[in-house]
Scaffold this motif. Structure first.
Motif, PDB file in Angstrom:
ATOM      1  N   ARG A 280      28.393  12.488   3.943  1.00 25.20           N
ATOM      2  CA  ARG A 280      27.993  13.887   4.130  1.00 25.20           C
ATOM      3  C   ARG A 280      26.482  14.057   3.993  1.00 25.20           C
ATOM      4  NH1 ARG A 280      31.898  17.716   4.574  1.00 25.20           N
ATOM      5  NH2 ARG A 280      30.581  19.304   3.636  1.00 25.20           N
ATOM      6  N   LEU A 281      25.866  13.336   3.048  1.00 24.37           N
ATOM      7  CA  LEU A 281      24.414  13.393   2.899  1.00 24.37           C
ATOM      8  C   LEU A 281      23.736  12.924   4.181  1.00 24.37           C
ATOM      9  CD1 LEU A 281      21.732  13.656   1.292  1.00 24.37           C
ATOM     10  CD2 LEU A 281      22.125  11.290   0.539  1.00 24.37           C
ATOM     11  N   PHE A 282      24.143  11.756   4.676  1.00 25.60           N
ATOM     12  CA  PHE A 282      23.520  11.241   5.887  1.00 25.60           C
ATOM     13  C   PHE A 282      23.869  12.079   7.109  1.00 25.60           C
ATOM     14  CE2 PHE A 282      23.056   7.330   3.292  1.00 25.60           C
ATOM     15  CZ  PHE A 282      21.671   7.230   3.396  1.00 25.60           C
ATOM     16  N   SER A 283      25.020  12.691   7.101  1.00 22.78           N
ATOM     17  CA  SER A 283      25.381  13.596   8.187  1.00 22.78           C
ATOM     18  C   SER A 283      24.461  14.817   8.194  1.00 22.78           C
ATOM     19  CB  SER A 283      26.841  14.030   8.038  1.00 22.78           C
ATOM     20  OG  SER A 283      27.207  14.898   9.069  1.00 22.78           O
ATOM     21  N   ALA A 284      24.172  15.348   7.009  1.00 16.49           N
ATOM     22  CA  ALA A 284      23.257  16.493   6.916  1.00 16.49           C
ATOM     23  C   ALA A 284      21.882  16.125   7.451  1.00 16.49           C
ATOM     24  CB  ALA A 284      23.149  16.967   5.468  1.00 16.49           C
ATOM     25  N   LEU A 285      21.445  14.921   7.164  1.00 20.87           N
ATOM     26  CA  LEU A 285      20.115  14.488   7.604  1.00 20.87           C
ATOM     27  C   LEU A 285      20.100  13.958   9.039  1.00 20.87           C
ATOM     28  CD1 LEU A 285      18.865  12.764   4.346  1.00 20.87           C
ATOM     29  CD2 LEU A 285      18.034  14.915   5.335  1.00 20.87           C
ATOM     30  N   SER A 286      21.280  13.692   9.606  1.00 19.15           N
ATOM     31  CA  SER A 286      21.303  13.122  10.951  1.00 19.15           C
ATOM     32  C   SER A 286      21.061  14.161  12.046  1.00 19.15           C
ATOM     33  CB  SER A 286      22.627  12.398  11.213  1.00 19.15           C
ATOM     34  OG  SER A 286      23.686  13.324  11.349  1.00 19.15           O
ATOM     35  N   ASP A 287      21.206  15.420  11.720  1.00 19.70           N
ATOM     36  CA  ASP A 287      20.920  16.471  12.693  1.00 19.70           C
ATOM     37  C   ASP A 287      19.406  16.530  12.927  1.00 19.70           C
ATOM     38  OD1 ASP A 287      21.928  19.191  14.034  1.00 19.70           O
ATOM     39  OD2 ASP A 287      20.012  19.539  13.000  1.00 19.70           O
ATOM     40  N   ARG A 288      18.987  16.514  14.169  1.00 19.31           N
ATOM     41  CA  ARG A 288      17.570  16.457  14.529  1.00 19.31           C
ATOM     42  C   ARG A 288      16.769  17.622  13.936  1.00 19.31           C
ATOM     43  NH1 ARG A 288      16.043  13.473  18.576  1.00 19.31           N
ATOM     44  NH2 ARG A 288      13.905  13.509  19.276  1.00 19.31           N
ATOM     45  N   THR A 289      17.318  18.830  13.986  1.00 21.13           N
ATOM     46  CA  THR A 289      16.596  19.990  13.453  1.00 21.13           C
ATOM     47  C   THR A 289      16.485  19.902  11.935  1.00 21.13           C
ATOM     48  OG1 THR A 289      17.282  21.382  15.312  1.00 21.13           O
ATOM     49  CG2 THR A 289      16.546  22.512  13.319  1.00 21.13           C
ATOM     50  N   ARG A 290      17.584  19.554  11.259  1.00 19.14           N
ATOM     51  CA  ARG A 290      17.536  19.447   9.799  1.00 19.14           C
ATOM     52  C   ARG A 290      16.591  18.332   9.361  1.00 19.14           C
ATOM     53  NH1 ARG A 290      23.241  21.026  10.196  1.00 19.14           N
ATOM     54  NH2 ARG A 290      23.882  18.863  10.213  1.00 19.14           N
ATOM     55  N   LEU A 291      16.602  17.225  10.064  1.00 17.80           N
ATOM     56  CA  LEU A 291      15.677  16.141   9.730  1.00 17.80           C
ATOM     57  C   LEU A 291      14.235  16.581   9.974  1.00 17.80           C
ATOM     58  CD1 LEU A 291      15.344  13.281   8.709  1.00 17.80           C
ATOM     59  CD2 LEU A 291      15.651  12.477  11.042  1.00 17.80           C
ATOM     60  N   SER A 292      13.998  17.294  11.054  1.00 18.13           N
ATOM     61  CA  SER A 292      12.651  17.810  11.331  1.00 18.13           C
ATOM     62  C   SER A 292      12.191  18.764  10.230  1.00 18.13           C
ATOM     63  CB  SER A 292      12.624  18.538  12.677  1.00 18.13           C
ATOM     64  OG  SER A 292      12.894  17.650  13.733  1.00 18.13           O
ATOM     65  N   ILE A 293      13.087  19.626   9.781  1.00 13.45           N
ATOM     66  CA  ILE A 293      12.757  20.549   8.688  1.00 13.45           C
ATOM     67  C   ILE A 293      12.400  19.752   7.440  1.00 13.45           C
ATOM     68  CG2 ILE A 293      13.721  22.249   7.071  1.00 13.45           C
ATOM     69  CD1 ILE A 293      15.418  23.286   9.483  1.00 13.45           C
ATOM     70  N   THR A 294      13.204  18.756   7.112  1.00 20.35           N
ATOM     71  CA  THR A 294      12.978  17.942   5.917  1.00 20.35           C
ATOM     72  C   THR A 294      11.637  17.234   5.990  1.00 20.35           C
ATOM     73  OG1 THR A 294      15.375  17.615   5.742  1.00 20.35           O
ATOM     74  CG2 THR A 294      13.971  16.145   4.455  1.00 20.35           C
ATOM     75  N   LEU A 295      11.335  16.626   7.133  1.00 21.10           N
ATOM     76  CA  LEU A 295      10.055  15.927   7.283  1.00 21.10           C
ATOM     77  C   LEU A 295       8.890  16.910   7.226  1.00 21.10           C
ATOM     78  CD1 LEU A 295      11.024  13.358  10.054  1.00 21.10           C
ATOM     79  CD2 LEU A 295      10.618  12.889   7.630  1.00 21.10           C
TER      80      LEU A 295
ATOM     81  N   THR B  34       7.906  29.123   4.611  1.00 20.54           N
ATOM     82  CA  THR B  34       8.869  30.194   4.869  1.00 20.54           C
ATOM     83  C   THR B  34       9.673  29.852   6.123  1.00 20.54           C
ATOM     84  OG1 THR B  34       7.371  31.441   6.298  1.00 20.54           O
ATOM     85  CG2 THR B  34       7.282  31.927   3.918  1.00 20.54           C
ATOM     86  N   VAL B  35      10.772  30.569   6.323  1.00 26.27           N
ATOM     87  CA  VAL B  35      11.570  30.393   7.533  1.00 26.27           C
ATOM     88  C   VAL B  35      10.701  30.631   8.762  1.00 26.27           C
ATOM     89  CG1 VAL B  35      13.505  31.319   8.874  1.00 26.27           C
ATOM     90  CG2 VAL B  35      13.744  30.994   6.411  1.00 26.27           C
TER      91      VAL B  35
ATOM     92  N   LYS C 189       8.165  28.598  13.638  1.00 32.02           N
ATOM     93  CA  LYS C 189       6.996  28.488  14.523  1.00 32.02           C
ATOM     94  C   LYS C 189       6.604  27.028  14.739  1.00 32.02           C
ATOM     95  CE  LYS C 189       5.057  33.030  13.685  1.00 32.02           C
ATOM     96  NZ  LYS C 189       4.063  33.833  12.962  1.00 32.02           N
ATOM     97  N   ASP C 190       6.598  26.237  13.661  1.00 34.49           N
ATOM     98  CA  ASP C 190       6.239  24.816  13.774  1.00 34.49           C
ATOM     99  C   ASP C 190       7.216  24.057  14.666  1.00 34.49           C
ATOM    100  OD1 ASP C 190       3.939  24.939  12.262  1.00 34.49           O
ATOM    101  OD2 ASP C 190       4.805  24.014  10.479  1.00 34.49           O
ATOM    102  N   LEU C 191       8.508  24.363  14.535  1.00 34.96           N
ATOM    103  CA  LEU C 191       9.525  23.634  15.300  1.00 34.96           C
ATOM    104  C   LEU C 191       9.886  24.312  16.617  1.00 34.96           C
ATOM    105  CD1 LEU C 191      11.963  22.500  12.460  1.00 34.96           C
ATOM    106  CD2 LEU C 191      10.051  21.248  13.484  1.00 34.96           C
ATOM    107  N   LYS C 192       9.305  25.508  16.848  1.00 31.31           N
ATOM    108  CA  LYS C 192       9.574  26.269  18.071  1.00 31.31           C
ATOM    109  C   LYS C 192      11.080  26.518  18.253  1.00 31.31           C
ATOM    110  CE  LYS C 192       5.416  24.592  20.396  1.00 31.31           C
ATOM    111  NZ  LYS C 192       4.752  24.066  19.241  1.00 31.31           N
ATOM    112  N   LYS C 193      11.694  26.978  17.159  1.00 26.46           N
ATOM    113  CA  LYS C 193      13.122  27.308  17.154  1.00 26.46           C
ATOM    114  C   LYS C 193      13.268  28.708  16.560  1.00 26.46           C
ATOM    115  CE  LYS C 193      14.626  22.822  17.578  1.00 26.46           C
ATOM    116  NZ  LYS C 193      15.415  22.319  18.646  1.00 26.46           N
ATOM    117  N   SER C 194      14.392  29.358  16.831  1.00 24.44           N
ATOM    118  CA  SER C 194      14.604  30.716  16.333  1.00 24.44           C
ATOM    119  C   SER C 194      14.757  30.724  14.809  1.00 24.44           C
ATOM    120  CB  SER C 194      15.849  31.337  16.978  1.00 24.44           C
ATOM    121  OG  SER C 194      17.011  30.739  16.454  1.00 24.44           O
ATOM    122  N   GLN C 195      14.381  31.855  14.221  1.00 22.10           N
ATOM    123  CA  GLN C 195      14.508  31.999  12.769  1.00 22.10           C
ATOM    124  C   GLN C 195      15.962  31.902  12.331  1.00 22.10           C
ATOM    125  OE1 GLN C 195      12.510  35.430  11.178  1.00 22.10           O
ATOM    126  NE2 GLN C 195      10.507  34.751  11.867  1.00 22.10           N
ATOM    127  N   SER C 196      16.877  32.439  13.131  1.00 22.19           N
ATOM    128  CA  SER C 196      18.288  32.378  12.748  1.00 22.19           C
ATOM    129  C   SER C 196      18.801  30.942  12.748  1.00 22.19           C
ATOM    130  CB  SER C 196      19.149  33.268  13.654  1.00 22.19           C
ATOM    131  OG  SER C 196      19.096  32.823  14.988  1.00 22.19           O
TER     132      SER C 196
END
Length: 113
Positions: free
Chosen positions: A10-25, A34-35, A40-47
């Motif tokens: 489950r830990l590696f699954s959480a980190l395997s998502d590209r967006t979540r890994l990008s957020i972590t890095l 902040t959200v 803005k940095d990842l060019k993705k919606s706030q939601s």
């Protein structure tokens, strides 16, 4: 052994998502954000960012601190930061093998079909 494997999976699954890994890095690199700053940095919606931060928070990977009307997100602990740093060292040493892994390439192809 089984519960440990489930938790690691489950830990590696959480980190395997590209967006979540990008957020972590991004959080490792920049510290508290902040959200709005992350979106803005990842060019993705706030939601979308909020959804992924919720997962990372629930898994204990990131933490949140209130500062007035703002919620500031950061890496939850030095252990999480060290895990990512170790992974980066492994990638540096084994990048060619990881990228060329035929089994992973086949699994990726099967998932997309």
């Amino acid at each position: 052994m089984e519960p440990l494997l489930t938790e690691l999976e489950r830990l590696f699954s959480a980190l395997s998502d590209r967006t979540r890994l990008s957020i972590t890095l991004l959080l490792l690199e920049k510290g508290e954000l902040t959200v709005d700053e992350i979106s803005k940095d990842l060019k993705k919606s706030q939601s979308l960012i909020s959804h992924h931060l919720s997962c990372l928070r629930n898994c204990g990977i990131v933490k949140v601190r209130k500062d007035g009307k703002y919620s500031l997100y950061s890496i939850a602990s030095d252990n999480v930061a060290e895990l990512i740093k170790v992974a980066m060292r492994i990638i540096k040493d084994y990048s060619e093998s990881i990228l060329g892994c035929e089994v992973l390439n086949e699994e990726k192809h099967v998932v997309k079909s």
